[in-house]
Design a protein around this motif. Structure first.
Motif, short mmCIF file in Angstrom:
data_model
loop_
_atom_site.label_atom_id
_atom_site.label_comp_id
_atom_site.label_asym_id
_atom_site.label_seq_id
_atom_site.Cartn_x
_atom_site.Cartn_y
_atom_site.Cartn_z
N ARG A 98 0.39 -1.22 -0.06
CA ARG A 98 -0.25 -0.08 -0.20
C ARG A 98 0.82 1.22 0.26
O ARG A 98 0.99 2.50 -0.80
CB ARG A 98 -0.79 0.39 1.23
N THR A 99 1.99 1.33 0.66
CA THR A 99 2.86 2.44 0.95
C THR A 99 3.96 2.59 -0.15
O THR A 99 3.69 3.74 -0.88
CB THR A 99 3.74 2.37 2.00
N GLU A 101 2.58 1.66 -3.76
CA GLU A 101 1.83 1.96 -4.29
C GLU A 101 1.01 3.52 -4.16
O GLU A 101 0.93 3.88 -5.00
CB GLU A 101 0.44 1.48 -5.06
N GLU A 102 0.65 3.91 -3.07
CA GLU A 102 0.91 5.57 -2.88
C GLU A 102 1.92 6.49 -3.48
O GLU A 102 2.11 7.35 -4.00
CB GLU A 102 0.33 5.75 -1.73
N LYS A 103 3.28 6.12 -3.31
CA LYS A 103 4.20 6.76 -3.51
C LYS A 103 4.56 6.64 -4.92
O LYS A 103 4.62 7.28 -5.78
CB LYS A 103 5.48 6.44 -2.34
N GLY A 105 2.70 4.63 -7.83
CA GLY A 105 1.37 4.58 -8.26
C GLY A 105 1.46 3.43 -8.95
O GLY A 105 0.51 3.16 -10.57
#
Length: 157
Positions: A98-99, A101-103, A105
């Motif tokens: 999650r971390t 993918e947030e950073k 994309g």
């Protein structure tokens, strides 16, 4: 299937097999069209060149064919992620995914074959320190490793 059998396949059948290795249609079409390959090394070199030529849209298509590291995978991906065991490791990988993918994309892509969950988690954590440009290149390199592994298995006999 051996290399000779792969070379002899109709283009559409070869492309379908190649899409199981990498879900980029352009990559699969390029490799199928460049047959016949004299050696496995020439096939792998062509795979690297085709991957290097992919634009960002095609890279995203390639990424779409990969499950997240630590998720319950099927088929080839399940074998590649066999070292990821235990609910605690899977939960930490899910949070790391999650971390990441947030950073960045896109999914965290790593050649997982022969690695355990703790190692994959450590690699993920270290890659979070990368800038977007660096990480995109690291991800492309990992994609090429996975493609090579899967192609080698495809034409192994």
């Amino acid at each position: 299937m051996g290399l000779a059998e792969f070379n002899a396949l109709p283009d559409d059948a070869a492309e379908q097999l190649l899409l199981a290795c990498c879900s980029s249609p352009r990559w699969a079409a390029a490799l199928a069209a460049a047959r016949p390959y004299v050696t496995v090394v020439s096939l792998l070199d062509a795979a690297d060149a085709a991957a290097d030529a992919l634009d960002e849209v095609e890279i995203d298509a390639a990424l779409a064919g990969h499950p997240r590291i630590g998720e319950r995978a099927t088929g080839t991906a399940a074998h590649e992620q066999a070292g990821v065991t235990g609910d605690d490791v899977r939960a930490r990988l899910a949070e790391g995914n999650r971390t990441y993918e947030e950073k960045f994309g896109h999914i965290y892509l790593v050649c997982a074959a022969g690695r355990d969950g703790e190692e994959l988690l450590a690699v993920l954590q270290s890659r979070l320190d990368n800038d977007v440009t660096t990480e995109r290149q690291v991800m492309r390199n990992e994609l090429a490793k996975i493609n090579r592994l899967r192609l080698t298995q495809l034409v192994a006999s």
